[in-house]
Write a protein that holds these residues in place. Structure first.
Motif, short mmCIF file in Angstrom:
data_model
loop_
_atom_site.label_atom_id
_atom_site.label_comp_id
_atom_site.label_asym_id
_atom_site.label_seq_id
_atom_site.Cartn_x
_atom_site.Cartn_y
_atom_site.Cartn_z
N GLY A 165 0.95 -1.21 -0.10
CA GLY A 165 -0.20 -0.30 0.30
C GLY A 165 0.72 1.53 -0.14
N ASP A 166 0.47 2.39 0.83
CA ASP A 166 1.71 3.70 1.08
C ASP A 166 2.89 2.78 1.78
OD1 ASP A 166 0.10 4.39 -0.83
OD2 ASP A 166 -1.56 5.45 0.96
N TYR A 167 3.05 1.73 2.77
CA TYR A 167 3.77 1.85 4.27
C TYR A 167 4.87 1.62 2.89
CZ TYR A 167 6.47 -0.68 7.29
OH TYR A 167 7.52 -0.92 8.29
N PRO A 168 6.65 2.39 2.81
CA PRO A 168 7.34 1.27 2.53
C PRO A 168 8.43 -0.20 3.50
CG PRO A 168 7.59 3.65 3.25
CD PRO A 168 6.51 3.03 3.53
N ALA A 169 8.06 -1.22 2.88
CA ALA A 169 8.43 -2.46 3.77
C ALA A 169 10.34 -2.00 3.41
CB ALA A 169 7.87 -3.44 3.03
N LEU A 170 10.48 -1.91 2.59
CA LEU A 170 12.12 -1.99 2.17
C LEU A 170 12.44 -0.38 1.55
CD1 LEU A 170 13.06 -5.07 0.65
CD2 LEU A 170 13.44 -4.69 3.21
N LYS A 171 13.32 0.11 1.94
CA LYS A 171 13.89 1.62 1.56
C LYS A 171 14.89 1.81 1.19
CE LYS A 171 11.47 3.29 5.57
NZ LYS A 171 11.62 4.08 6.93
N SER A 172 15.29 1.37 -0.12
CA SER A 172 16.50 1.76 -1.35
C SER A 172 17.36 0.63 -0.73
CB SER A 172 16.75 3.55 -0.29
OG SER A 172 17.75 3.45 -1.67
N GLY A 223 8.69 -7.09 11.70
CA GLY A 223 9.04 -6.06 10.99
C GLY A 223 9.80 -5.72 10.38
N ALA A 224 10.78 -5.87 10.39
CA ALA A 224 12.27 -4.97 9.44
C ALA A 224 12.32 -5.14 8.01
CB ALA A 224 13.51 -5.34 10.30
N GLY A 225 11.85 -6.11 7.86
CA GLY A 225 11.74 -6.52 5.91
C GLY A 225 11.83 -7.27 5.96
N LYS A 226 12.82 -8.65 6.92
CA LYS A 226 13.48 -9.84 6.20
C LYS A 226 12.94 -10.94 5.48
CE LYS A 226 14.27 -11.31 10.33
NZ LYS A 226 13.58 -9.69 10.88
N THR A 227 12.07 -10.48 5.74
CA THR A 227 10.50 -11.41 4.99
C THR A 227 10.65 -11.61 3.59
OG1 THR A 227 10.33 -12.69 6.79
CG2 THR A 227 8.97 -13.11 5.29
N THR A 228 10.39 -9.91 3.85
CA THR A 228 10.02 -8.92 2.59
C THR A 228 11.14 -9.37 1.09
OG1 THR A 228 8.65 -7.79 3.50
CG2 THR A 228 9.50 -7.32 0.77
N LEU A 229 12.25 -8.77 1.98
CA LEU A 229 13.51 -8.85 1.03
C LEU A 229 13.75 -10.62 0.65
CD1 LEU A 229 15.38 -7.01 -0.10
CD2 LEU A 229 17.34 -7.64 1.94
N LEU A 230 13.68 -11.30 1.36
CA LEU A 230 14.06 -13.07 1.01
C LEU A 230 13.15 -13.07 -0.22
CD1 LEU A 230 14.91 -15.11 4.20
CD2 LEU A 230 15.77 -14.66 2.25
N ARG A 231 11.64 -12.54 0.05
CA ARG A 231 10.40 -13.31 -0.81
C ARG A 231 10.87 -12.41 -2.07
NH1 ARG A 231 6.19 -16.12 0.76
NH2 ARG A 231 4.54 -14.34 -0.98
N ARG A 253 7.64 -9.43 -6.31
CA ARG A 253 8.11 -7.59 -7.28
C ARG A 253 8.35 -6.28 -6.83
NH1 ARG A 253 4.82 -10.24 -12.09
NH2 ARG A 253 6.33 -11.37 -13.13
N PRO A 254 9.46 -5.84 -6.65
CA PRO A 254 9.11 -4.95 -5.42
C PRO A 254 9.05 -3.66 -7.27
CG PRO A 254 11.66 -5.61 -7.00
CD PRO A 254 11.07 -6.61 -7.41
N GLN A 255 8.77 -2.74 -6.41
CA GLN A 255 8.04 -1.38 -7.02
C GLN A 255 9.25 -0.81 -7.82
OE1 GLN A 255 6.72 -1.92 -3.88
NE2 GLN A 255 4.42 -1.88 -5.10
N ARG A 256 10.04 -0.65 -7.30
CA ARG A 256 11.58 -0.20 -7.84
C ARG A 256 12.61 -1.11 -7.38
NH1 ARG A 256 10.58 5.45 -5.44
NH2 ARG A 256 13.04 5.73 -4.86
N GLY A 257 13.85 0.20 -8.18
CA GLY A 257 15.11 -1.65 -7.69
C GLY A 257 15.50 -2.47 -8.89
N ASP A 258 16.93 -2.91 -8.67
CA ASP A 258 17.44 -3.42 -9.66
C ASP A 258 17.97 -4.90 -8.33
OD1 ASP A 258 18.23 -4.54 -12.26
OD2 ASP A 258 20.13 -3.79 -11.66
N LEU A 308 18.43 -0.95 4.83
CA LEU A 308 19.56 -1.47 5.30
C LEU A 308 20.64 -0.71 6.18
CD1 LEU A 308 20.84 -4.36 4.11
CD2 LEU A 308 22.25 -3.13 2.38
N VAL A 309 21.06 -1.17 7.02
CA VAL A 309 22.04 -0.03 8.85
C VAL A 309 23.25 -0.54 8.53
CG1 VAL A 309 19.68 0.58 9.55
CG2 VAL A 309 20.59 -0.96 10.40
N PHE A 310 23.24 -1.39 7.80
CA PHE A 310 24.42 -2.29 8.50
C PHE A 310 24.17 -3.74 7.55
CE2 PHE A 310 28.25 -5.37 9.57
CZ PHE A 310 28.81 -4.77 10.21
N GLN A 311 25.74 -3.55 6.83
CA GLN A 311 26.08 -5.05 5.75
C GLN A 311 27.77 -4.87 5.79
OE1 GLN A 311 25.36 -5.51 1.30
NE2 GLN A 311 26.52 -6.77 1.35
#
Lengths: 226, 236
Positions: free
Chosen positions: B18-25, B43-51, B58-63, B212-215
């Motif tokens: 919806g309007d909620y950004p689950a993953l940001k840049s 709720g940090a977005g781990k599962t969304t990223l794995l999916r 499908r992500p809305q933006r990005g490669d 993503l605050v650390f990698q």
């Protein structure tokens, strides 16, 4: 593994699951028989009128019983997140879809094969005048129903009210196929052959199947992945 | 794929519900042969990223590139194994039928033999013909592991794989993951069980509310104190 083997693998899995659980087949067959029995109380089986409405009655029964089978098609993948495992596999969405549609087709044909003799007995109807053509009409119309039903089953699988939403969405889409199937079945039961004037309905069924199969195969990836 | 291509390359990836950004840049690069633990609170977005990595969203933006290709390519998916929250096996089929099904879907040349081999490796060979609905939770989990590993994936995506496993199953999964790493596979796993994960991890990434605050390589401090990353990068 080619497209056909992938389709057959998915279809085989669905049919095997259904044979083990019988969760939709038993319900669909029971529903079809109950409707045929109840409706037989409302009409005079000796009346000529029943021949005129035979196609309509049969396809209403098949369409409603079919919804019970189609509802389970993708819903059975929800347990244990099996749909995710299937989508993640290298099988193209189109093969996954056609496999599921093929399984639904077989199950709905079983319902029809059980219902037709019961219809013949209850309504004192000679329905086997041209069994090959009747079988062809049934297969064409059933494929039309299953292709529409399977794609909408995928579309509604995550809805809480999917049992309600699926019939609401699919019946309007099926109208051309149902009209053709009703007319052709009626003439096959009452006259034993398809008159030249009614061949147009057969063409409509074939066209409906081709167009909606192509559309569904093209759109299914978007439906499944979003 | 070129030799230098990373197993996973993500750049400026956004996902909205919806309007909620689950993953940001999100920008992330995972090198082949590494084991990355994806950390973060609920709720940090781990599962969304794995999916998204698995091609389930499908992500809305990005490669996003997996081994240099789109994750929805059939050939790419054949190289991915996923173990999500659900076990992904059918209750009304037997253990052997389930594994044969997935071996066939992945196009393995000898599906039946592969299935039997993996039943043996997950200690399920004595119940191979039993229906999954008769299995205990641990047995189901081991079957799910076999399902995810059966095609020898080059990239394993694991969403909280150690959750609700008993000691024996954890040891089995760790040995299978170590085996996968030894043959050069890449592992990306989200987990809250930091001790088990840190034994395998070469890299860690921390997500905080979709960012993503650390990698980087797993900090050595995390071996002694697995929560070090959370405390150091501001989640407390």
């Amino acid at each position: 593994m080619n497209f056909v083997s992938q389709t057959l693998t998915v279809a085989g899995k669905d049919i095997r699951s259904e044979i083990r659980t019988k969760e939709s087949l038993n319900a669909a067959i029971s529903f079809a028989i109950v409707i045929l029995v109840i409706f037989s109380f409302a009409v005079d089986p000796s009346a000529e009128q029943i021949k005129e409405m035979s196609g309509g009655l049969l396809w209403i029964v098949f369409a409603f019983a079919g919804a019970l089978i189609l509802n389970r098609s993708f819903a059975r993948e929800l347990g244990n997140d099996c749909l995710d495992a299937l989508i993640c596999s290298p099988v193209p969405s189109a093969a996954l879809f056609t496999g599921k549609a093929a399984a639904n087709f077989v199950l709905l044909m079983v319902v029809e094969a059980v219902s037709l003799p019961i219809f013949g007995v209850l309504y004192n109807m000679q329905w086997m005048r041209d069994p090959a053509t009747l079988a062809a009409v049934c297969m064409l119309a059933t494929w039309g129903i299953t292709i529409i039903g399977t794609v909408f089953s995928a579309l509604t699988v995550n809805l809480r009210l999917r049992e309600l939403m699926l019939p609401v969405l699919i019946y309007p889409m099926m109208i051309p196929a149902l009209m053709a199937a009703m007319r052709l079945t009626t003439v096959l039961i009452s006259e034993g052959t398809i008159p030249a004037d009614d061949i147009i309905w057969l063409r409509l069924l074939v066209g409906f199947d081709i167009i909606f199969t192509a559309l569904s195969v093209m759109l299914i990836d978007t439906v499944l992945i979003g | 794929m070129s030799a230098a291509a990373p197993a996973v390359q993500i750049s400026d990836l956004w996902k909205y519900y919806g309007d909620y950004p689950a993953l940001k840049s999100i920008g992330l690069s995972i090198h082949a042969g590494s084991c990355l633990s994806l950390l973060g609170r609920n709720g940090a977005g781990k599962t969304t990223l794995l999916r998204i990595l698995a091609g389930l969203l499908r992500p809305q933006r990005g490669d996003l590139r997996i081994f240099g290709h789109d994750p929805r390519d059939g050939a790419t998916r054949a190289r991915i194994g996923i173990l999500g929250h659900g076990i992904g096996v059918y209750e009304e089929l037997s253990a052997l039928e389930n594994l044969k099904l997935f071996a066939n879907l992945y196009g393995l040349p000898n599906a039946a033999e592969s299935a039997k081999d993996w039943l043996k490796r997950t200690y399920l060979d004595n119940v191979s013909d039993s229906l999954v609905r008769e299995f205990s939770r641990g047995m189901r989990q081991r079957l799910a592991v076999a399902r995810a590993f059966i095609h020898g994936p080059d990239l394993l995506l694991l969403d909280e794989p150690f959750t609700s496993l008993d000691d024996r199953a954890i040891a089995l999964l760790q040995s299978l993951l170590q085996g996968a790493l030894n043959r050069g596979a890449t592992i990306v796993m989200s987990t809250h069980q930091l001790r088990e994960a840190m034994e395998l991890s070469t890299d860690v990434a921390l997500l905080n509310r979709g960012k993503l605050v650390f990698q980087g390589p797993r900090p050595v401090e995390m071996l002694q104190d697995p929560t070090w990353l959370y405390r150091t990068y501001g989640e407390g």
